[in-house]
Design a protein around this motif. Structure first.
Motif, PDB file in Angstrom:
ATOM      1  N   ILE B 156       0.878  -1.125   0.131  1.00 44.64           N
ATOM      2  CA  ILE B 156      -0.099  -0.094   0.128  1.00 44.64           C
ATOM      3  C   ILE B 156       1.083   1.281  -0.056  1.00 44.64           C
ATOM      4  O   ILE B 156       0.595   2.288  -0.515  1.00 44.64           O
ATOM      5  CB  ILE B 156      -1.062   0.165   1.062  1.00 44.64           C
ATOM      6  CG1 ILE B 156      -0.379  -0.141   2.745  1.00 44.64           C
ATOM      7  CG2 ILE B 156      -2.231  -1.056   1.062  1.00 44.64           C
ATOM      8  CD1 ILE B 156      -1.328   0.382   3.822  1.00 44.64           C
ATOM      9  N   GLU B 157       2.098   1.074   0.586  1.00 43.97           N
ATOM     10  CA  GLU B 157       2.752   2.360   0.658  1.00 43.97           C
ATOM     11  C   GLU B 157       3.151   2.739  -1.044  1.00 43.97           C
ATOM     12  O   GLU B 157       3.400   3.907  -1.314  1.00 43.97           O
ATOM     13  CB  GLU B 157       4.159   2.216   1.488  1.00 43.97           C
ATOM     14  CG  GLU B 157       4.705   3.424   1.669  1.00 43.97           C
ATOM     15  CD  GLU B 157       5.582   3.504   3.141  1.00 43.97           C
ATOM     16  OE1 GLU B 157       5.655   2.411   3.529  1.00 43.97           O
ATOM     17  OE2 GLU B 157       6.518   4.423   3.247  1.00 43.97           O
ATOM     18  N   GLU B 158       3.570   1.562  -1.594  1.00 43.12           N
ATOM     19  CA  GLU B 158       4.212   1.992  -2.973  1.00 43.12           C
ATOM     20  C   GLU B 158       2.754   2.435  -4.014  1.00 43.12           C
ATOM     21  O   GLU B 158       3.064   3.381  -4.725  1.00 43.12           O
ATOM     22  CB  GLU B 158       4.469   0.580  -3.574  1.00 43.12           C
ATOM     23  CG  GLU B 158       6.123   0.487  -3.589  1.00 43.12           C
ATOM     24  CD  GLU B 158       6.355  -1.124  -4.291  1.00 43.12           C
ATOM     25  OE1 GLU B 158       6.475  -0.849  -5.692  1.00 43.12           O
ATOM     26  OE2 GLU B 158       6.290  -1.987  -3.654  1.00 43.12           O
ATOM     27  N   ILE B 159       1.661   1.845  -3.773  1.00 43.29           N
ATOM     28  CA  ILE B 159       0.305   2.154  -4.373  1.00 43.29           C
ATOM     29  C   ILE B 159       0.184   3.606  -4.057  1.00 43.29           C
ATOM     30  O   ILE B 159      -0.217   4.681  -5.126  1.00 43.29           O
ATOM     31  CB  ILE B 159      -0.662   1.433  -4.251  1.00 43.29           C
ATOM     32  CG1 ILE B 159      -0.363  -0.114  -4.620  1.00 43.29           C
ATOM     33  CG2 ILE B 159      -1.846   2.023  -4.850  1.00 43.29           C
ATOM     34  CD1 ILE B 159      -1.418  -1.215  -4.297  1.00 43.29           C
ATOM     35  N   GLY B 160       0.356   4.104  -2.821  1.00 40.07           N
ATOM     36  CA  GLY B 160      -0.106   5.254  -2.097  1.00 40.07           C
ATOM     37  C   GLY B 160       1.230   6.395  -3.064  1.00 40.07           C
ATOM     38  O   GLY B 160       0.590   7.460  -3.320  1.00 40.07           O
ATOM     39  N   GLN B 161       2.220   6.113  -3.166  1.00 46.59           N
ATOM     40  CA  GLN B 161       3.371   6.857  -3.738  1.00 46.59           C
ATOM     41  C   GLN B 161       2.578   7.049  -5.393  1.00 46.59           C
ATOM     42  O   GLN B 161       2.803   8.281  -5.875  1.00 46.59           O
ATOM     43  CB  GLN B 161       4.511   6.021  -3.859  1.00 46.59           C
ATOM     44  CG  GLN B 161       5.395   6.282  -2.659  1.00 46.59           C
ATOM     45  CD  GLN B 161       5.667   7.998  -2.144  1.00 46.59           C
ATOM     46  OE1 GLN B 161       5.739   8.557  -3.107  1.00 46.59           O
ATOM     47  NE2 GLN B 161       5.315   8.207  -0.753  1.00 46.59           N
ATOM     48  N   ILE B 162       2.158   5.911  -5.891  1.00 48.84           N
ATOM     49  CA  ILE B 162       1.621   6.042  -7.426  1.00 48.84           C
ATOM     50  C   ILE B 162       0.659   7.181  -7.138  1.00 48.84           C
ATOM     51  O   ILE B 162       0.235   8.115  -8.191  1.00 48.84           O
ATOM     52  CB  ILE B 162       1.506   4.822  -7.939  1.00 48.84           C
ATOM     53  CG1 ILE B 162       2.589   4.000  -8.167  1.00 48.84           C
ATOM     54  CG2 ILE B 162       0.414   5.008  -9.173  1.00 48.84           C
ATOM     55  CD1 ILE B 162       2.348   2.443  -8.407  1.00 48.84           C
ATOM     56  N   ALA B 163      -0.329   6.999  -6.439  1.00 52.59           N
ATOM     57  CA  ALA B 163      -1.528   7.841  -6.374  1.00 52.59           C
ATOM     58  C   ALA B 163      -1.139   9.185  -6.077  1.00 52.59           C
ATOM     59  O   ALA B 163      -1.676  10.217  -6.715  1.00 52.59           O
ATOM     60  CB  ALA B 163      -2.500   7.435  -5.226  1.00 52.59           C
ATOM     61  N   LYS B 164      -0.082   9.330  -5.307  1.00 51.57           N
ATOM     62  CA  LYS B 164       0.219  10.918  -4.841  1.00 51.57           C
ATOM     63  C   LYS B 164       0.897  11.503  -6.138  1.00 51.57           C
ATOM     64  O   LYS B 164       0.494  12.735  -6.402  1.00 51.57           O
ATOM     65  CB  LYS B 164       1.204  10.555  -3.730  1.00 51.57           C
ATOM     66  CG  LYS B 164       1.901  12.130  -3.218  1.00 51.57           C
ATOM     67  CD  LYS B 164       2.774  11.819  -2.093  1.00 51.57           C
ATOM     68  CE  LYS B 164       3.149  13.222  -1.528  1.00 51.57           C
ATOM     69  NZ  LYS B 164       4.125  13.171  -0.355  1.00 51.57           N
ATOM     70  N   LYS B 165       1.764  10.648  -6.772  1.00 55.79           N
ATOM     71  CA  LYS B 165       2.492  11.199  -7.957  1.00 55.79           C
ATOM     72  C   LYS B 165       1.330  11.653  -9.091  1.00 55.79           C
ATOM     73  O   LYS B 165       1.460  12.824  -9.733  1.00 55.79           O
ATOM     74  CB  LYS B 165       3.225   9.920  -8.712  1.00 55.79           C
ATOM     75  CG  LYS B 165       3.871  10.253  -9.797  1.00 55.79           C
ATOM     76  CD  LYS B 165       4.950   9.156 -10.352  1.00 55.79           C
ATOM     77  CE  LYS B 165       5.057   9.143 -11.694  1.00 55.79           C
ATOM     78  NZ  LYS B 165       5.594   7.652 -12.175  1.00 55.79           N
ATOM     79  N   HIS B 166       0.332  10.883  -9.019  1.00 53.65           N
ATOM     80  CA  HIS B 166      -0.899  11.244 -10.255  1.00 53.65           C
ATOM     81  C   HIS B 166      -2.006  12.099  -9.454  1.00 53.65           C
ATOM     82  O   HIS B 166      -2.753  12.263 -10.311  1.00 53.65           O
ATOM     83  CB  HIS B 166      -1.303   9.967 -10.638  1.00 53.65           C
ATOM     84  CG  HIS B 166      -0.307   9.294 -11.606  1.00 53.65           C
ATOM     85  ND1 HIS B 166      -0.042   9.566 -12.961  1.00 53.65           N
ATOM     86  CD2 HIS B 166       0.759   8.235 -11.310  1.00 53.65           C
ATOM     87  CE1 HIS B 166       0.953   8.665 -13.361  1.00 53.65           C
ATOM     88  NE2 HIS B 166       1.293   8.069 -12.327  1.00 53.65           N
ATOM     89  N   ASN B 167      -1.708  12.483  -8.265  1.00 52.77           N
ATOM     90  CA  ASN B 167      -2.737  13.253  -7.509  1.00 52.77           C
ATOM     91  C   ASN B 167      -4.183  12.790  -7.586  1.00 52.77           C
ATOM     92  O   ASN B 167      -5.244  13.476  -7.670  1.00 52.77           O
ATOM     93  CB  ASN B 167      -2.875  14.724  -8.272  1.00 52.77           C
ATOM     94  CG  ASN B 167      -3.392  15.763  -7.329  1.00 52.77           C
ATOM     95  OD1 ASN B 167      -3.566  15.600  -6.098  1.00 52.77           O
ATOM     96  ND2 ASN B 167      -3.967  16.725  -7.934  1.00 52.77           N
ATOM     97  N   ILE B 168      -4.357  11.359  -7.333  1.00 55.19           N
ATOM     98  CA  ILE B 168      -5.561  10.636  -7.409  1.00 55.19           C
ATOM     99  C   ILE B 168      -5.700  10.120  -5.688  1.00 55.19           C
ATOM    100  O   ILE B 168      -4.768   9.635  -5.230  1.00 55.19           O
ATOM    101  CB  ILE B 168      -5.471   9.385  -8.295  1.00 55.19           C
ATOM    102  CG1 ILE B 168      -5.264   9.874  -9.686  1.00 55.19           C
ATOM    103  CG2 ILE B 168      -6.665   8.538  -8.068  1.00 55.19           C
ATOM    104  CD1 ILE B 168      -4.870   8.689 -10.642  1.00 55.19           C
TER     105      ILE B 168
END
Lengths: 380, 380
Positions: B156-168
């Protein structure tokens, strides 16, 4: 402490409710309706039994038409928002709680029309006014059974007749009546009956339910795991599963069953009479207090065990505070989540001090409240 | 009885949970957040304290951003359906529970697109696949933290980073992880955290919550009485009231607070290690059983305290029945409300027998289960 806030939640509960609730938590606190092991089955049986008891209480033939919710607000939202579509019209009254009015106002923004029929200043509704409000697109009539502000008892059987005549579903908000007043969904032509578990039914908090008449199309609010049709990504259509996603309040529902059994043993009529005696005693005791204003029918045959009042023009919260601090008497002041009802009785500014009596209150407690009000009236 | 169905609901609860729950019912069972009398205020304080504890546990700065619900299904529905509008796109995974998939499928019929990213047969997701699925209209990524079927821990931390990067916004379903695995909404960039109270957090049933990141626009599911802004016919915008209509599960939330305090005292790391030891011991003990098929990562650093298995081609419910009847071991068979997850691991027909361990299970109990499976394997 003297507890006169039973309209918010009854307190205390019968001992058997605490006992059964905690027993269900400690002895068979599994997740009901999911696994097939003995403890889960026992939890499931507890829920089944309560469903049956509710069916018995309200004359609901098929207990599977009863959906468990977590409070009456959920029940009301499910019925109102699950039924009404844009273009529909709903009729309600000015004595409703925000748990009815706010969903209806929410739907108004989404194209559902509404008529809020005004009552008189005692909170009494003229059923003819409801009938006159019916339009071609009227898809629901929803009224409370007993007002949470004035205790006014609504003529639900008459309104049910009107609904039947016009073939419109009738929804009753039994928040203040379930467990104390007779409710018969067949005789009263009730299509949707919303009730809390933790008030007159004497169950724990986080319990409630909605009866949905067979054939009525209600959209579910939640989708999720139901323990049934688990291979499917769509919600099952079967009742009650369609409306009961996620983990039940198993122990709470068992406790609710104990509350209903207690009521059935005591006799609902006896409970009601006890509350009527207290209410009449209170009304009589306070009528001569100088500066007192009492709202509602002032007649125990026309109102539940709820009495709302003010002393002079003093803010209701101040009186409630004195009652609590100096006399250890718990009441509820303010607006009681029923703004139109307050507008109807003329107390939107001042609020009222609400006394609501329950099965475990005594005449001695009522006497103390009467004396307290007399003293306060002299001092303020 | 040996209880290995902790993924459905943990059992038993710590004694302090029963005690605090019943104490709240008996000693201050008023309706919290409504009246101003002493008992209602005490009930309110109990809720406030639990909200603070949850904030502490998940590193949520403002506890008012935590909304109490009655189960994790409500939390997930509120987050998913409250956020997504027709034309939006949501990304999720094939390992989700029906409490995520069914709301998303429900929204699909209403014009919300979705991508269900497939995991490998151990339930492991490749975060890159999630990133590749992002479209211009992607408004939400939602994944479980720990699979309820295979125990697979999602990155989830990695997915969270992706979400953050794409502002989702990123929503985590912590149904199987809250109280056992570290969750930090700030560090992990979680915008919506759905959690049950009655699983790893060791609270009573009918408790759960949703953390909503400040500024996120989520439409409320219910409207009703909030005890605030009662003069208004529209739902207040303030958190948590906007999402908390109707009577709270006051005593349940107090019990939940006791569960969280118990966890904080014991140390979440110690609880997790205890469960890891049991899981490893079980995995080791069953690996040589003839005809056994075990699903998931088979590695305690990659999975929670959940082990799903089958014996030969025998229907999972038959094995679960024998375990229950002959060995008094409670497991859960069937599909566990996660059909796509079963499809992913290839068990949609047979189901699996799920063993899920909890804080109060012992090595001796696990040994008994291992021996039971050995005996059953010989006989079937």
């Amino acid at each position: 402490m003297i507890y006169f806030d039973n309209a918010a939640t009854t307190f205390p509960k019968p001992n058997i409710v605490y006992e059964k609730h905690i027993e269900a938590m400690k002895d068979y606190g599994a997740n009901p309706g999911r696994a097939g092991h003995k403890m889960a089955l026992k939890a499931n049986r507890g829920i089944y039994e309560t469903r049956n008891l509710i069916g018995k209480l309200f004359n609901i033939k098929n207990p599977m038409d009863i959906v468990f919710t977590f409070n009456c607000t959920e029940s009301l939202n499910l019925g109102i928002k699950g039924l009404l579509k844009p273009g529909d019209h709903v009729i309600t009254t000015s004595m409703e709680h925000n748990s009815v009015l706010r969903p209806i106002k929410h739907l108004e923004e989404r194209g559902v029309e509404n008529t809020i029929v005004l009552t008189n200043s005692k909170g009494e509704i003229d059923p003819k006014k409801i009938e006159k409000s019916i339009r071609e697109n009227t898809k629901l009539i929803v009224t409370t059974h007993v007002s949470n502000l004035t205790g006014t008892i609504m003529p639900i059987e008459e309104i049910g007749q009107i609904a039947k005549k016009h073939n419109i579903p009738y929804m009753v908000d039994a928040a203040q009546s379930a467990g104390v007043y007779d409710i018969d969904v067949e005789k009263m032509n009730i299509s949707l009956l919303a009730f809390p578990g933790h008030k007159g039914l004497l169950g724990p908090q986080a319990t409630g339910g909605l009866y949905i008449k067979e054939g009525l199309q209600i959209e579910a609010i939640f989708q999720g795991g139901t323990g049934s049709a688990s291979e499917s990504l769509t919600q099952p259509e079967m009742l009650p599963d369609k409306y009961e996603s996620g983990t039940h309040n198993g122990p709470g529902i068992v406790g609710l069953g104990a509350g209903i059994e207690y009521i059935l043993e005591k006799g609902m009529k006896n409970i009601r009479e006890h509350e009527e005696v207290l209410t009449a005693h209170f009304l009589k005791g306070i009528e001569t207090i100088e500066g007192i204003k009492v709202y509602g029918p002032l007649d125990i045959k026309k109102q539940g065990a709820v009495v709302s009042l003010n002393l002079k023009d003093i803010d209701s919260s101040e009186i409630a505070y004195i009652l609590d601090e100096e006399y250890d008497i718990a009441t509820r002041s303010g607006l009681h989540c029923a703004p139109l009802a307050h507008k109807t009785i003329g107390t939107l500014e001042q609020g009222v001090v609400r006394f609501s009596f329950g099965i475990f209150n005594t005449k001695e407690e009522v006497d103390k409240a009467i004396n307290a009000l007399k003293e306060i009236a002299r001092e303020v």
